[in-house]
Design an enzyme around this catalytic site. Structure first.
Site, PDB file in Angstrom:
ATOM      1  CG  ASP A 286      -0.527 -10.426  -4.755  1.00 26.54           C
ATOM      2  OD1 ASP A 286      -0.211  -9.703  -3.793  1.00 26.54           O
ATOM      3  OD2 ASP A 286      -0.613 -10.022  -5.932  1.00 26.54           O
ATOM      4  CB  ILE A 287      -5.623  -9.159  -6.201  1.00 29.18           C
ATOM      5  CG1 ILE A 287      -6.438  -9.475  -4.937  1.00 29.18           C
ATOM      6  CG2 ILE A 287      -6.564  -8.833  -7.359  1.00 29.18           C
ATOM      7  CD1 ILE A 287      -7.241  -8.301  -4.409  1.00 29.18           C
TER       8      ILE A 287
ATOM      9  CD  GLU B 249      -1.552  -5.585  -4.186  1.00 30.11           C
ATOM     10  OE1 GLU B 249      -0.693  -5.559  -5.073  1.00 30.11           O
ATOM     11  OE2 GLU B 249      -1.717  -4.671  -3.360  1.00 30.11           O
TER      12      GLU B 249
END
Length: 333
Positions: free
Chosen positions: A210-211, A253
């Site tokens: 996950d960003i 994301e």
């Protein structure tokens, strides 16, 4: 008394035989008419064969000698029909190497079934183009058992249809923004890889990433720049992962990877390399440079994992633990 002469029948009119020359002339006229009609039929058949956009063919099965091939062969294959008539291997050599075994074995099935339909394989034309063919064939019924076994068929160019099918499949399975697998397709493939690993007793790892602070990226630099970040991370994922690994975008994301045949130690190395690769990416907006990091959760297959969902849940928990510990790291769960 007047005696009347008896009425006698008129003498028969003699039939004059038709001169031999006239009979011969009539026969020649009749024959000429037949020749013209045959010629017209041949011209009609020839024009029809030229207009048909499919390759009609016939081969002597015993000798593999090509007995006939229609004009469409040269248009579709871009090769000389004369060379094919001289050597059957011209057809064989034009088949795409990856499809050759299938094309030969499916053709041989005509001996068992009498008819083989919907054979689809690729060919390589003389100028290097790859084209798809749909080839149907059957055994020509023999009037005499001693006659040679002849197999006839029709090969149709279905390249445009195949390209459309492939494009529809790509659209149905690909995330439009990042060109990675979309969520549905990713999990379909991931479940297949999971079942295969369980059946073979092989290692497998599930990686969830996950960003970090992606909302801040969108709020600060705009959604267009955020889209660019997503695309660049997807490119990094495809470049770092091995051939045969699965990679997809499964949320806004959030990305995921499945690593078949990957031990826990090797999977950790892959995840760490991916994290460094993404951190090294450089972005710029209005003269201002920025970078991003990712948090990753890693789960490796164990005997207790009865479904892929078990692996996914452990990777998800590990990923949130990575966030809690300060982000920009890998946690194995």
């Amino acid at each position: 008394m007047v005696h009347e002469k008896p009425c006698l029948p008129d003498p028969p009119v003699a039939e004059h035989p038709r001169p031999a020359a006239a009979s011969t002339l009539l026969a020649l006229v009749h024959a000429q008419g037949e020749v013209e009609r045959l010629s017209e039929r041949e011209q009609l058949l020839s024009s029809l064969l030229v207009s048909v956009n499919a390759v009609l063919w016939a081969i002597d099965w015993e000798t593999r000698r090509v007995l006939y091939v229609s004009p469409a062969y040269e248009r579709i294959f871009g090769r000389s029909a004369g060379l094919l008539l001289a050597d059957y291997r011209e057809w064989r050599n034009s088949i795409h190497p990856e499809d050759l075994d299938y094309a030969e074995h499916s053709l041989a099935r005509v001996l068992e079934t009498g008819t083989v339909e919907d054979r689809e394989y690729r060919i390589i034309t003389a100028d290097g183009q790859i084209r798809w063919l749909s080839d149907k064939c059957y055994i020509n019924q023999q009037a005499d058992p001693d006659e040679p076994l002849v197999v006839v068929g029709m090969a149709e160019d279905i390249t445009e249809k195949k390209q459309m099918e492939l494009e529809l499949h790509r659209l149905a399975t690909t995330d439009v923004l990042t060109q990675s697998s979309n969520r549905r397709h990713f999990f379909e493939c991931a479940n297949q890889a999971f079942d295969s690993a369980c059946a073979q007793g092989a290692p497998l790892a599930f990686l969830l990433l996950d960003i970090d602070d992606f909302k801040d990226v969108n709020d600060t630099y705009g959604h267009l720049e955020g889209d660019q970040v997503l695309r660049r991370i997807a490119e990094s994922g495809r470049s770092v992962l091995r051939r045969g690994d699965l990679f997809g975008r499964i949320g806004g994301e959030e990305f995921a990877a499945v690593l078949p045949g990957c031990s826990p130690e090797m999977a950790l190395q892959v995840a760490e390399r991916l994290g460094k690769e993404i951190q090294a990416l450089s972005f710029s907006y209005a003269g201002q440079a920025f970078s991003v990091t990712i948090s990753q959760g890693l789960a490796s297959l164990t005997e207790q994992d009865s479904t892929l969902d078990n692996l996914f849940a452990r990777a998800d928990t590990a990923m949130y633990e990575a966030k809690r510990l300060g982000k920009n790291r890998v946690v194995a769960g």
